[in-house]
Design a protein around this motif. Structure first.
Motif, short mmCIF file in Angstrom:
data_model
loop_
_atom_site.label_atom_id
_atom_site.label_comp_id
_atom_site.label_asym_id
_atom_site.label_seq_id
_atom_site.Cartn_x
_atom_site.Cartn_y
_atom_site.Cartn_z
N THR A 50 0.82 -1.22 0.00
CA THR A 50 0.00 0.00 0.00
C THR A 50 0.85 1.27 0.00
OG1 THR A 50 -0.22 -0.27 2.40
CG2 THR A 50 -2.06 -1.00 1.04
N ASP A 73 1.79 6.48 -5.79
CA ASP A 73 1.51 7.05 -4.48
C ASP A 73 0.41 6.24 -3.80
OD1 ASP A 73 3.34 9.11 -4.51
OD2 ASP A 73 1.95 10.50 -5.51
N PRO A 74 0.41 6.24 -2.48
CA PRO A 74 -0.61 5.46 -1.75
C PRO A 74 -2.04 5.77 -2.20
CG PRO A 74 1.01 6.32 -0.22
CD PRO A 74 1.35 6.90 -1.55
N GLU A 75 -2.34 7.07 -2.41
CA GLU A 75 -3.70 7.44 -2.77
C GLU A 75 -4.08 6.93 -4.16
OE1 GLU A 75 -1.21 9.40 -1.79
OE2 GLU A 75 -1.42 11.45 -2.53
N ALA A 78 -4.91 3.32 -3.84
CA ALA A 78 -6.27 3.21 -3.30
C ALA A 78 -7.30 3.43 -4.41
CB ALA A 78 -6.47 4.21 -2.17
N ALA A 79 -7.06 4.47 -5.22
CA ALA A 79 -8.01 4.78 -6.29
C ALA A 79 -8.07 3.65 -7.32
CB ALA A 79 -7.65 6.10 -6.96
N ALA A 107 -12.77 11.35 -3.68
CA ALA A 107 -11.41 11.53 -4.20
C ALA A 107 -11.05 10.35 -5.10
CB ALA A 107 -10.41 11.66 -3.06
N GLN A 108 -11.42 9.16 -4.68
CA GLN A 108 -11.16 7.97 -5.51
C GLN A 108 -11.93 8.05 -6.83
OE1 GLN A 108 -11.39 4.04 -3.95
NE2 GLN A 108 -10.40 4.53 -2.01
N PHE B 335 -0.85 8.61 6.34
CA PHE B 335 -0.80 7.42 5.51
C PHE B 335 -2.17 6.73 5.48
CE2 PHE B 335 -0.33 2.75 5.27
CZ PHE B 335 -0.03 2.68 3.91
N MET B 337 -5.06 8.03 5.81
CA MET B 337 -5.98 8.79 4.96
C MET B 337 -5.68 8.57 3.48
SD MET B 337 -6.08 12.28 7.23
CE MET B 337 -7.64 12.99 6.73
N ARG B 338 -4.39 8.54 3.16
CA ARG B 338 -4.01 8.31 1.75
C ARG B 338 -4.41 6.90 1.32
NH1 ARG B 338 2.14 10.02 1.00
NH2 ARG B 338 1.54 10.30 -1.18
N GLN B 339 -4.28 5.93 2.23
CA GLN B 339 -4.67 4.57 1.89
C GLN B 339 -6.15 4.51 1.54
OE1 GLN B 339 -6.39 1.45 2.27
NE2 GLN B 339 -4.91 1.15 0.59
N ARG B 340 -6.91 5.44 2.06
CA ARG B 340 -8.34 5.46 1.74
C ARG B 340 -8.61 6.25 0.47
NH1 ARG B 340 -8.06 1.57 4.52
NH2 ARG B 340 -8.96 1.35 6.60
N GLY B 341 -7.55 6.81 -0.11
CA GLY B 341 -7.73 7.51 -1.38
C GLY B 341 -7.70 9.02 -1.28
N ILE B 342 -7.47 9.55 -0.07
CA ILE B 342 -7.44 11.01 0.09
C ILE B 342 -6.04 11.50 -0.28
CG2 ILE B 342 -7.73 12.91 1.72
CD1 ILE B 342 -9.63 11.09 3.33
N PRO B 343 -5.93 12.38 -1.29
CA PRO B 343 -4.60 12.85 -1.71
C PRO B 343 -3.86 13.54 -0.55
CG PRO B 343 -6.28 13.52 -3.29
CD PRO B 343 -7.01 12.96 -2.11
N LEU B 344 -2.54 13.44 -0.60
CA LEU B 344 -1.71 13.93 0.51
C LEU B 344 -2.06 15.34 0.98
CD1 LEU B 344 0.68 13.63 2.44
CD2 LEU B 344 2.18 14.38 0.60
#
Ligand SMILES: Nc1ncnc2c1ncn2[C@@H]1O[C@H](COP(=O)(O)OP(=O)(O)O)[C@@H](O)[C@H]1O
Ligand SMILES: [Mg+2]
Lengths: 248, 384
Positions: A50, A73-75, A78-79, A107-108, B335, B337-344
């Motif tokens: 992740t 990137d992590p986000e 996720a997306a 956001a996703q 991290f 929050m980002r793992q849930r898809g929220i940009p940094l």
């Protein structure tokens, strides 16, 4: 769907190697379990996949639907559909659960070029899922995970998972902190998501969870790699015999 | 900190003139203060400087240049008052604070506001256009009366602003003061409020500050009566090379008072935040219940925060506590929050907003609370 090839990773600024040439392939539609002794690197694997900072990839590759996962990137991971149910979910002070989740979901969607989910639809969906997981609607108004018990946090992870409907799910010790009733509710939620185009990786220390979420394959993580693999019955044997035979 | 002789707190007398019907301007008054210039004194010489303990982190003299407009002039703030509040010009209350004295020398007349006994006006008193120069406000909230005071501190570019506010809360009076300070980074501002509280009065202050070339927002409270309540919350959000100083000093003289203070700051780039807070609990002030918190987040290696929380307690049966933390945003939370898809950047701004706006939770006026949150959010959206 997820293809991990000869993956190595280190923590402590590259000082400490945890994963050492791990290979694993999980096709869409399958549920794989990873078991292993404490400290084997199971959570490390979930963080490397992740994209958590501090977990450095030192070799090998991981591809998700053909894309180089380790480069994202992590986000963005996720997306693209990757979800981790954390072994230790974080508290997000001051951010109400539903605000957090709506921000995440939209956001996703935006990253995937989809339309935002509108508030009424979002609320309706969250109510239905809260009911399914027997969570009080009150919990959804509180800041995410703040002051929640261990079990409540785990349930909240599953709530988020059902809201986000990811295409690949990693669950890290989701069973810890849950009593049998809660375990059944959570497992029902997870099983509902099983589908031909979704993959899952279930990390657990105990076989118990696998009575409820029956895996297609079971792997032992030891010595930084997959040390052995088998079918669902393999998990029962492992629990009886322990992991000594696979020690590094 | 200079001692504060109690006779200078006979504010009621000074303000009584404001009740004179001839000078009372009635409904939704708008008053423009006339400014006048210069006393031909070297003002810089009088300004507080870093060798004075209370100003060691905020060197007004060192940062003041002759080029600042308004340095030797009276200011022209605009004051609007609702029905029920008497508004007039008067000699006002003379304060003892170093900046109050300077304000008096340039602005001999103060805007005087008086809320008569038991009056609870429907709307707020608003002070705007505090753009440059020295100005003074004197406010008395009489017994059982209530008021909402909103101050918008926005300076002209390259301006020097010094505002002095003298507040007197009579028995059972209640004042909520909201300060939004949003200066250009070329402006230097000092705003000083001295608040005296009589028995059972309540003072709630909420400050949102974005700093400037140099900004000092100071509040001095003199709890003269028993059972007073004071809430002194603030948030600051800084970037570039901005500087803000939130200083407060509270003296408790009688039993059973409650003070709650929470100041939170977030500092980016090379900016600097200063918090100085002092509770001074005199011997008769038994059963005082006082709490002071300052929490700051540093968003860069070169950002700076200086904090000095102090308790000086002479009563033995009190509950007083203070806490101070300076840290960084929680990487694990980011991290997650980002793992849930929220940009940094979105994750950062959500965490920062949540961190800061908690200090406004006790602001009863929902719209006002919303507008403070919007300001924080707008700032973060532009920054991140
Ligand atoms: N951030 C970290 N910094 C230093 N050591 C770590 C870090 N994360 C994990 N480790 C170490 O890596 C090893 C594997 O940990 P982990 O992946 O959590 O194991 P598991 O989940 O299988 O119990 C342990 O020895 C642990 O102490
Ligand atoms: Mg683990």
């Amino acid at each position: 769907m997820l293809k991990i090839n000869n993956l190595s990773a280190a923590v402590d600024d590259g000082q400490k190697t945890i994963l050492n040439g791990l290979s694993l392939e999980i096709p869409a539609g399958e549920v794989h379990a990873i078991m292993g002794p404490n400290g084997a690197g199971k959570s490390t694997l979930s963080y490397v996949l992740t994209g958590r900072e501090g977990y450095d990839v030192t070799g090998g590759s991981a591809a998700f639907n053909g894309d180089d996962l380790l480069d994202m990137d992590p986000e963005d991971r996720a997306a693209s559909g990757l979800f981790l149910s954390f072994q230790y979910p974080l508290e997000i002070p001051g951010v109400p659960t539903l605000t957090f989740l709506k921000t995440a979901l939209n956001a996703q969607r935006k990253a995937r070029g989809e339309d935002e989910m509108r508030a009424p639809e979002f609320l309706k969906k969250s109510k239905a899922i809260a009911k399914e997981l027997k969570m009080s609607p009150d919990m959804l108004k509180r800041p995410l995970n703040v002051g929640f018990s261990g079990g409540e946090k785990k349930r909240m992870e599953i709530f988020q998972m059902l809201m986000l409907e990811p295409s690949f799910i990693i669950m890290d010790e989701t069973d810890s902190g849950l009593d049998v009733d809660a375990l059944r509710i959570v497992a029902d939620g997870v099983n509902r998501l099983r589908s031909p185009d979704r993959g899952m990786l279930v990390i657990t220390h105990y076989q118990r969870l696998l009575d409820y979420i029956v895996p297609d394959k079971v792997h032992v993580l030891a010595g930084g790699k997959i040390a052995a693999s088998g079918d669902a019955d393999f998990a029962k044997r492992l629990e009886k015999e322990g992991y000594d035979a696979y020690a590094a | 900190m200079p001692a504060h002789p109690s006779e200078s707190w006979d504010l009621g007398l000074c303000l009584l003139s404001a009740q004179d019907p001839k000078s009372s301007l009635g409904c939704a008054d708008i008053l423009y203060l006339m400014g006048w210039n210069d006393m031909s004194v070297s003002i810089t010489e009088q300004l507080p400087h870093r060798r004075m303990e209370a100003w060691k982190w905020t060197d007004v003299r060192g940062q003041t240049s002759d080029k600042l407009t308004g340095l030797s002039a009276a200011g022209l703030p605009k004051v609007t008052a609702p029905d029920g509040v008497a508004l007039s010009m008067g000699a006002g209350q003379s304060g003892d604070h170093v900046m109050s004295k300077i304000a008096q020398s340039f602005a001999p007349e103060a805007v005087s506001l008086y809320v008569p006994k038991g009056v609870k006006p429907a709307g707020p008193v608003e002070v705007t256009e505090i753009g440059r120069g020295h100005s003074r406000i004197a406010l008395m909230v009489d017994e059982g009366a209530e008021l909402l005071l909103i101050e918008h501190h926005r300076a002209d570019s390259g301006a020097f602003v010094n505002m002095d506010v003298q507040i007197h809360l009579a028995k059972g009076a209640k004042l909520t003061r909201v300060i939004v300070q949003d200066d250009p980074d070329t402006a230097l501002r000092v705003a000083t409020a001295c608040v005296s509280q009589q028995t059972g009065s309540e003072f709630n202050q909420f400050t949102l500050g974005f700093g400037g070339a140099l900004t000092r927002l100071e509040t001095q409270i003199y709890a003269e009566g028993e059972g007073t309540h004071a809430l002194l919350n603030g948030a600051y959000l800084l970037d570039g090379q901005r500087h803000i100083d939130m200083t407060s000093h509270m003296r408790l003289k009688q039993p059973d008072s409650i003070i709650r203070q929470s100041v939170k700051g977030v500092v980016f780039d090379k900016a600097r935040g200063v918090f100085q807070g002092k509770f001074h609990v005199e011997r008769p002030a038994q059963k005082t219940d006082a709490e002071m918190r300052h929490d700051a987040l540093l968003m860069s290696d070169r950002a700076e925060v200086r904090a000095k929380p102090e308790l000086e307690i002479y009563a033995d049966d009190v509950e007083c506590a203070h806490g101070n933390t300076v840290g960084a945003l929680d990487d694990s939370a980011l991290f997650y929050m980002r793992q849930r898809g929220i940009p940094l950047l979105k994750a950062k701004s959500l965490l920062i907003e949540a961190f800061l706006v908690g200090v406004f939770d006790d602001l009863a006026d929902e719209d006002l609370r919303g507008s403070l949150t919007d300001k924080v959010r707008g700032w973060l959206e532009a920054k991140l």
